[in-house]
Write an enzyme that holds these catalytic residues in place. Structure first.
Site, PDB file in Angstrom:
ATOM      1  N   ARG A 125     -17.768  -3.368  31.848  1.00 28.54           N
ATOM      2  CA  ARG A 125     -18.899  -3.410  31.044  1.00 28.54           C
ATOM      3  C   ARG A 125     -20.149  -3.467  31.691  1.00 28.54           C
ATOM      4  O   ARG A 125     -20.824  -4.108  31.711  1.00 28.54           O
ATOM      5  CB  ARG A 125     -19.031  -4.224  29.834  1.00 28.54           C
ATOM      6  CG  ARG A 125     -17.725  -4.232  28.985  1.00 28.54           C
ATOM      7  CD  ARG A 125     -17.773  -4.846  27.954  1.00 28.54           C
ATOM      8  NE  ARG A 125     -18.669  -4.334  26.449  1.00 28.54           N
ATOM      9  CZ  ARG A 125     -18.756  -5.367  25.503  1.00 28.54           C
ATOM     10  NH1 ARG A 125     -18.402  -6.343  25.367  1.00 28.54           N
ATOM     11  NH2 ARG A 125     -19.691  -4.600  24.489  1.00 28.54           N
ATOM     12  N   ASP A 309     -15.374   0.109  17.579  1.00 30.84           N
ATOM     13  CA  ASP A 309     -15.219  -1.176  16.818  1.00 30.84           C
ATOM     14  C   ASP A 309     -14.347  -1.124  15.729  1.00 30.84           C
ATOM     15  O   ASP A 309     -13.891  -2.203  15.289  1.00 30.84           O
ATOM     16  CB  ASP A 309     -16.568  -1.635  16.642  1.00 30.84           C
ATOM     17  CG  ASP A 309     -17.422  -1.713  17.474  1.00 30.84           C
ATOM     18  OD1 ASP A 309     -18.644  -1.935  17.559  1.00 30.84           O
ATOM     19  OD2 ASP A 309     -16.744  -1.903  19.104  1.00 30.84           O
ATOM     20  N   ARG A 401     -18.449 -14.486  15.487  1.00 31.24           N
ATOM     21  CA  ARG A 401     -19.364 -14.168  16.180  1.00 31.24           C
ATOM     22  C   ARG A 401     -19.782 -12.895  15.176  1.00 31.24           C
ATOM     23  O   ARG A 401     -21.282 -12.511  15.356  1.00 31.24           O
ATOM     24  CB  ARG A 401     -19.011 -13.471  17.490  1.00 31.24           C
ATOM     25  CG  ARG A 401     -18.878 -14.259  18.519  1.00 31.24           C
ATOM     26  CD  ARG A 401     -18.920 -13.966  19.788  1.00 31.24           C
ATOM     27  NE  ARG A 401     -19.924 -12.871  19.898  1.00 31.24           N
ATOM     28  CZ  ARG A 401     -19.524 -11.703  20.737  1.00 31.24           C
ATOM     29  NH1 ARG A 401     -18.427 -11.395  21.223  1.00 31.24           N
ATOM     30  NH2 ARG A 401     -20.501 -10.619  20.817  1.00 31.24           N
TER      31      ARG A 401
HETATM   32  C1  EPZ Z   1     -22.102  -1.835  21.819  1.00 28.87           C
HETATM   33  O1  EPZ Z   1     -21.680  -2.417  23.095  1.00 28.87           O
HETATM   34  C2  EPZ Z   1     -21.405  -2.723  20.775  1.00 28.87           C
HETATM   35  N1  EPZ Z   1     -22.132  -4.159  21.145  1.00 28.87           N
HETATM   36  C3  EPZ Z   1     -19.967  -2.756  21.177  1.00 28.87           C
HETATM   37  O2  EPZ Z   1     -19.603  -3.621  19.738  1.00 28.87           O
HETATM   38  C4  EPZ Z   1     -19.581  -1.480  20.658  1.00 28.87           C
HETATM   39  O3  EPZ Z   1     -17.983  -1.464  20.981  1.00 28.87           O
HETATM   40  C5  EPZ Z   1     -20.058  -0.446  21.741  1.00 28.87           C
HETATM   41  O4  EPZ Z   1     -21.615  -0.698  21.615  1.00 28.87           O
HETATM   42  C6  EPZ Z   1     -19.752   0.986  21.622  1.00 28.87           C
HETATM   43  O5  EPZ Z   1     -20.140   1.161  20.356  1.00 28.87           O
HETATM   44  C7  EPZ Z   1     -23.399  -4.371  20.729  1.00 28.87           C
HETATM   45  O6  EPZ Z   1     -24.204  -3.471  20.073  1.00 28.87           O
HETATM   46  C8  EPZ Z   1     -23.973  -5.811  20.826  1.00 28.87           C
HETATM   47  P1  EPZ Z   1     -21.925   0.766  25.431  1.00 28.87           P
HETATM   48  P2  EPZ Z   1     -22.319  -1.940  24.531  1.00 28.87           P
HETATM   49  O7  EPZ Z   1     -23.147   0.449  26.360  1.00 28.87           O
HETATM   50  O8  EPZ Z   1     -23.670  -1.685  24.376  1.00 28.87           O
HETATM   51  C9  EPZ Z   1     -20.338   2.198  29.697  1.00 28.87           C
HETATM   52  C10 EPZ Z   1     -18.475  -5.169  18.696  1.00 28.87           C
HETATM   53  O9  EPZ Z   1     -17.237  -5.321  18.620  1.00 28.87           O
HETATM   54  N2  EPZ Z   1     -21.502   1.896  30.278  1.00 28.87           N
HETATM   55  O10 EPZ Z   1     -21.952   2.121  24.329  1.00 28.87           O
HETATM   56  O11 EPZ Z   1     -21.844  -2.653  25.724  1.00 28.87           O
HETATM   57  C11 EPZ Z   1     -19.541   1.144  28.985  1.00 28.87           C
HETATM   58  O12 EPZ Z   1     -18.587   0.546  30.197  1.00 28.87           O
HETATM   59  C12 EPZ Z   1     -19.003  -4.768  19.932  1.00 28.87           C
HETATM   60  O13 EPZ Z   1     -19.311  -5.207  17.707  1.00 28.87           O
HETATM   61  C13 EPZ Z   1     -21.788   2.210  31.395  1.00 28.87           C
HETATM   62  O14 EPZ Z   1     -21.073   2.718  32.262  1.00 28.87           O
HETATM   63  O15 EPZ Z   1     -21.633  -0.422  24.741  1.00 28.87           O
HETATM   64  C14 EPZ Z   1     -18.653   1.508  27.990  1.00 28.87           C
HETATM   65  O16 EPZ Z   1     -17.111   2.117  28.440  1.00 28.87           O
HETATM   66  C15 EPZ Z   1     -17.816  -4.680  21.190  1.00 28.87           C
HETATM   67  N3  EPZ Z   1     -22.876   1.911  31.989  1.00 28.87           N
HETATM   68  C16 EPZ Z   1     -19.186   2.552  27.394  1.00 28.87           C
HETATM   69  O17 EPZ Z   1     -20.334   3.152  28.253  1.00 28.87           O
HETATM   70  C17 EPZ Z   1     -23.988   0.942  31.123  1.00 28.87           C
HETATM   71  O18 EPZ Z   1     -25.001   0.802  31.670  1.00 28.87           O
HETATM   72  C18 EPZ Z   1     -20.004   2.349  26.133  1.00 28.87           C
HETATM   73  O19 EPZ Z   1     -20.619   1.135  26.202  1.00 28.87           O
HETATM   74  C19 EPZ Z   1     -23.602   0.903  29.716  1.00 28.87           C
HETATM   75  C20 EPZ Z   1     -22.270   1.167  29.190  1.00 28.87           C
END
Ligand code: EPZ
Length: 434
Positions: A125, A309, A401
């Site tokens: 992540r 999620d 959480r």
């Molecule tokens: C948010 O996480 C949510 N958390 C997650 O919910 C949710 O699963 C996710 O969005 C996707 O909807 C919160 O909002 C606090 P992303 P986040 O940035 O922001 C890649 C729950 O159960 N990525 O959309 O971390 C990353 O690796 C939690 O409520 C990059 O490569 O998700 C992932 O594979 C779990 N570089 C994908 O994008 C970055 O800089 C989606 O990540 C950022 C992300």
């Protein structure tokens, strides 16, 4: 002597009645830090009682904000006294959303020092897109011994930001950093989740100028001043989906209240394919089952696709369906850690990378299991409700959480579930219901 809390579920009860959905976790964990940008006090309503909120409020207070509890689910945040732009590891490591303090502190102070975030173990992540956005806005970033140092020599300026992947977190952080930057910022390939729109609505209610939230192009014209506001967080789309699945898994009939049906479209679509009956009203949906659950294939995608999620929860439901189902994880790097725990309950699931194949057995049996992350824990709750026999779930801090009073809400629907405290003494283990 140490203590551990567990859920103990006696499965097989049919869920009936009504459940009220709380405020959205993934919106409020961005809105609380956003209050740092306000030049006057803000009142935030419909705040869920979850530990991620407790952590966010603790960080706000550590930074010098005055946070006042005004009544159930309502807080006033006066950030005028914020006198630090550093969020230490001890506070930040407990949740992923601590990285929103980067955007908010940077947006206000033009510098910050925030620990790398914690959060659910869902594989890699990274935060490279967050850092890309900050740099485009004129900041310099450095990761040093687990802390992210962000500084600006000449303040923040509007920029064109194109995200290499759709990312909720980086989209939120870019908005937070840009609302008080000089000039126009255009974010392209933005995430479109309801919580992105909620953050933008909150900031616009304070006088920000954010256009296009909810689409893949968001425009932000920087402003100098953000007035106070009174704002209610949207209902939690994923909590609603979780209770919808729990109702279906037990063959029940449940009215899910305080929802925005439009946010549930992809969840409703998948559940109807599985054979669940869903009636939609203005701010509620009724879930019932009047026939066998049937197999289906699901791929998780960014909004408006089926939410990642909800992936563990729908997998638990498909264990009860007839036939072979397939789940493809299209967002997270690794999100099948919970499968081993479902296998302990009799599930027949094969995982190959980002694909899981589920042989619906139509039944599950209770077992001692462990939550490995927030939504995995929710899936185990659902499986325990539907299983024959008793299921005990450890590490329920993951569940708490993001779900306020899940045991209480389920008990009100007829579930037989207790939260017990297990005291491990030198001479053995004693278990008391709390
Ligand atoms: C948010 O996480 C949510 N958390 C997650 O919910 C949710 O699963 C996710 O969005 C996707 O909807 C919160 O909002 C606090 P992303 P986040 O940035 O922001 C890649 C729950 O159960 N990525 O959309 O971390 C990353 O690796 C939690 O409520 C990059 O490569 O998700 C992932 O594979 C779990 N570089 C994908 O994008 C970055 O800089 C989606 O990540 C950022 C992300």
């Amino acid at each position: 002597m140490n203590t551990q809390k567990k859920f103990v579920i006696k499965g097989g009860r049919v869920l009936n009645g009504e459940v009220e959905i709380s405020g959205a976790k993934n919106a409020v964990v961005a809105i609380l830090p956003a209050a740092i940008l306000a030049d006057e006090p803000c009142i935030i309503e419909n705040v869920p009682d979850i530990s991620d909120v407790d952590i966010s409020i603790r960080i706000l207070r550590e930074l010098g904000a005055k946070v006042t509890y005004l009544g159930p689910h309502t807080y006033e945040i006066d950030a005028r006294g914020v006198n630090s732009s550093c969020v230490p590891y001890e506070s930040a490591r407990k949740m992923r959303a601590s990285y929103y303090f980067m955007g908010a502190l940077l947006g206000r102070f033009k510098h910050c020092r925030v620990s790398m975030p914690g959060g659910c173990p869902l594989g890699d992540r990274p935060i490279d897109q967050h850092l890309k956005a900050f740099k485009k806005l004129g900041a310099d970033t450095k990761v040093d011994r687990g802390m992210v140092d962000i500084t600006t020599a000449n303040g923040l300026h509007g920029a064109q930001i194109f995200f290499d992947c759709v990312t909720v977190g980086a989209t939120m952080n870019a908005i937070l950093a840009a609302v008080k930057a000089d000039g126009l910022t255009i974010i392209e390939n933005a995430a479109k989740e309801p919580h992105i729109v909620d953050l933008a609505s909150f900031l616009n209610s304070m006088g920000a100028e954010i256009m296009g939230a909810g689409t893949d192009t968001i425009k932000i014209r920087g402003v100098k001043y953000l007035r106070g506001t009174s704002y209610a967080v949207i209902p939690d789309q994923i909590e609603a989906g979780t209770y919808m699945v729990a109702a279906a898994a037990t063959g029940g009939n449940v009215l899910i209240k305080n929802v925005i049906p439009k946010h549930l479209e992809s969840i409703i679509s998948v559940m109807e394919k599985i054979g669940v009956k869903i009636e939609q009203f203005d701010d509620s949906v009724r879930v019932s089952v009047d026939g066998p659950l049937v197999k289906t294939s699901v791929k998780t995608r960014p909004h408006p696709g089926f939410p990642t999620d909800m992936q563990p929860q729908i997998s638990a439901l498909l264990c009860l369906a007839e036939g072979t189902s397939m789940i493809k994880e299209g967002v997270s790097e690794q999100r099948f850690q919970y499968v081993d725990e479902l296998r302990r309950m009799g599930a027949d699931i094969q995982v190959d990378g980002k694909v899981a194949v589920i042989e619906g057995t139509g039944k599950l049996t209770g077992a001692p299991v462990k939550a490995c992350d927030l939504r995995a824990g929710a899936a185990l709750m659902i499986a325990g409700l539907a299983a024959s026999g008793v299921t005990t779930i450890e590490d329920i801090f993951h569940i708490e959480r993001g779900y306020s009073d899940m045991a209480g809400k389920l008990r009100a629907l007829g579930a037989c579930i207790e939260k017990v405290t297990v005291v491990q003494k030198e001479t053995g283990t004693q278990q008391d219901a709390v």
